[in-house]
Design a protein around this motif. Sequence first.
Motif, PDB file in Angstrom:
ATOM      1  N   LEU A 194     -13.618 -92.683 -83.750  1.00 41.95           N
ATOM      2  CA  LEU A 194     -12.615 -91.663 -83.440  1.00 41.95           C
ATOM      3  C   LEU A 194     -12.396 -91.591 -81.932  1.00 41.95           C
ATOM      4  N   PRO A 195     -11.180 -91.254 -81.478  1.00 41.67           N
ATOM      5  CA  PRO A 195     -10.007 -90.887 -82.281  1.00 41.67           C
ATOM      6  C   PRO A 195      -9.107 -92.066 -82.643  1.00 41.67           C
ATOM      7  N   GLY A 196      -9.417 -93.273 -82.177  1.00 42.15           N
ATOM      8  CA  GLY A 196      -8.505 -94.392 -82.362  1.00 42.15           C
ATOM      9  C   GLY A 196      -8.382 -94.905 -83.775  1.00 42.15           C
ATOM     10  N   ARG A 197      -9.442 -94.716 -84.590  1.00 43.22           N
ATOM     11  CA  ARG A 197      -9.447 -95.152 -85.990  1.00 43.22           C
ATOM     12  C   ARG A 197      -9.117 -96.639 -86.117  1.00 43.22           C
ATOM     13  N   ARG A 198      -9.725 -97.425 -85.257  1.00 43.00           N
ATOM     14  CA  ARG A 198      -9.511 -98.877 -85.279  1.00 43.00           C
ATOM     15  C   ARG A 198      -9.894 -99.471 -86.634  1.00 43.00           C
ATOM     16  N   TYR A 199     -10.971 -98.963 -87.227  1.00 46.85           N
ATOM     17  CA  TYR A 199     -11.499 -99.549 -88.454  1.00 46.85           C
ATOM     18  C   TYR A 199     -11.173 -98.703 -89.688  1.00 46.85           C
ATOM     19  N   ALA A 200     -10.041 -98.024 -89.663  1.00 43.93           N
ATOM     20  CA  ALA A 200      -9.623 -97.202 -90.796  1.00 43.93           C
ATOM     21  C   ALA A 200      -9.366 -98.069 -92.029  1.00 43.93           C
TER      22      ALA A 200
END
Length: 513
Positions: free
Chosen positions: A299-305
């Motif tokens: 978080l907060p980028g959520r690269r691995y969502a």
Amino acid sequence: MNIERIRQPFIKKFPGDFSGNLIQRNTPKVLFATISPAGFDHPKLIAFNKTLSEEIGLGAFEEKDLDFLVGNRLPENIQTYATAYAGHQFGNWAGQLGDGRAILAGEIENDLGKKTELQWKGAGATPYSRHADGRAVLRSSVREYLMSEAMYHLGVPTTRALSLAFTGEDVIRDIMYNGNPQLEKGAVVIRTAESFLRFGHFELMSAQGEYKTLQELVDFTIENYFPEVTSSGIQRYKDFFENVCTRTANLAVEWFRVGFVHGVMNTDNMSILGLTIDYGPYSMMDEYDLNFTPNTTDLPGRRYAFGKQGQIAQWNLWQLANALHPLIKDEKFLEDTLNHFGTRFWKSHDTMLCAKFGFDELLKDDEDFFTNWQGLMQELQLDYTLFFNYLEKSTSTADVKDFFNRVSYSLLNDEKLKKLEDFLTTYNSRLSLNTVSREQSLAIMKKTNPKFTLRNYLLYECIEEISIGKTSMLEKLTDALENPYEERHPEFSAKRPNSYDDITGCSTLSCSS
């Protein structure tokens, strides 16, 4: 167990460090460093995978085998070691990394000639522990033991788990990295795989300019793990890369099929064989959300969502392509292969979704159908696994209210009910285009959609029980995960209770998890 069947794996084929020194350090121009497990005075077995032990050729467990399972007793003529690798972590080059709490115990071959590597996780520090202690805590060990086996029985390529044991010592961990370290019970897992080679092993040799060793490593990998690659010369390395791309794409599609979110898809956590490896801050999907990441570090980028896992798989393959370029020496081939990855991946992904919905083939308008379905799932906060379970049971609009209440995490209202009802009508229309019977369609769905997935709240409850010496939850979960396409335990086929929404180590996880 017949641990004397365990033999030395590929340690002698590549340059390594035989000092056995525990000091955390760089080990340039080598692929491994010899190291022995720490040893534990008061271990206690929690779980042992009898079926796996028989399959790989170790045989039945005896009380004396506990010493091997925690690293206190080693097979004869075995030098245990940790491997060095590099990697990109959260999109940034991290340089040399390595097995910080994993030690390779050796390799065993069963009576059918299948070879399996065994590795302790949590058995002590290595030269790659980066000033950490190399131990593992109970919660992370239970999570790896159970989920790797759950994924195997779901049909997803994965490492597996042989045993889980208390070490008898406490370990200090700051679970959320917020300045609140606490003592936790220590544990050791033995995990198994055909190979633990990662993208990062190849990245390390390439980054150091060790191209001869890189070539030897690729040749070794092809000869032992890629029988489909039969070409020679540079074409051999091109075919190898294409096969790694295919295996990686297939793995990511399988993650989407069962609703698995890895949480930390760094290149050092990517198996060259296309296996799920390194079970850390992962999660099975509860309410469907393409932007969901279980990893607080993400978080907060959520690269691995969840919804980005195909994209990240491609990005990681670009890094592998850079590492293999000194052998392949063909930029256009690498670019073309990777530029076509997305097309192939999404076609495979949509074909998988067809099976989940019981469609016998992918039609031109199905992409729009899937896009609308994804929007509905997110807006109505529908449970991913339960949605398909109830879709199998009823496609009638007459029971849509019951359908909604059983699978949605949001409050029911007329607008939401109408949207779900409209979707079911559209779905029935699409089903009518099948060229197979409804019975055949249901058979496709039933073998594609699991009835049980190992949700974080169930793992949390299991860990809490084991920590106080109880194993009833562990036994029930093991039975459920070994039969995920059957409704063996209906109590697990329900939405996540609201009481677990904000529990640390359940709804929120860190890389320490």
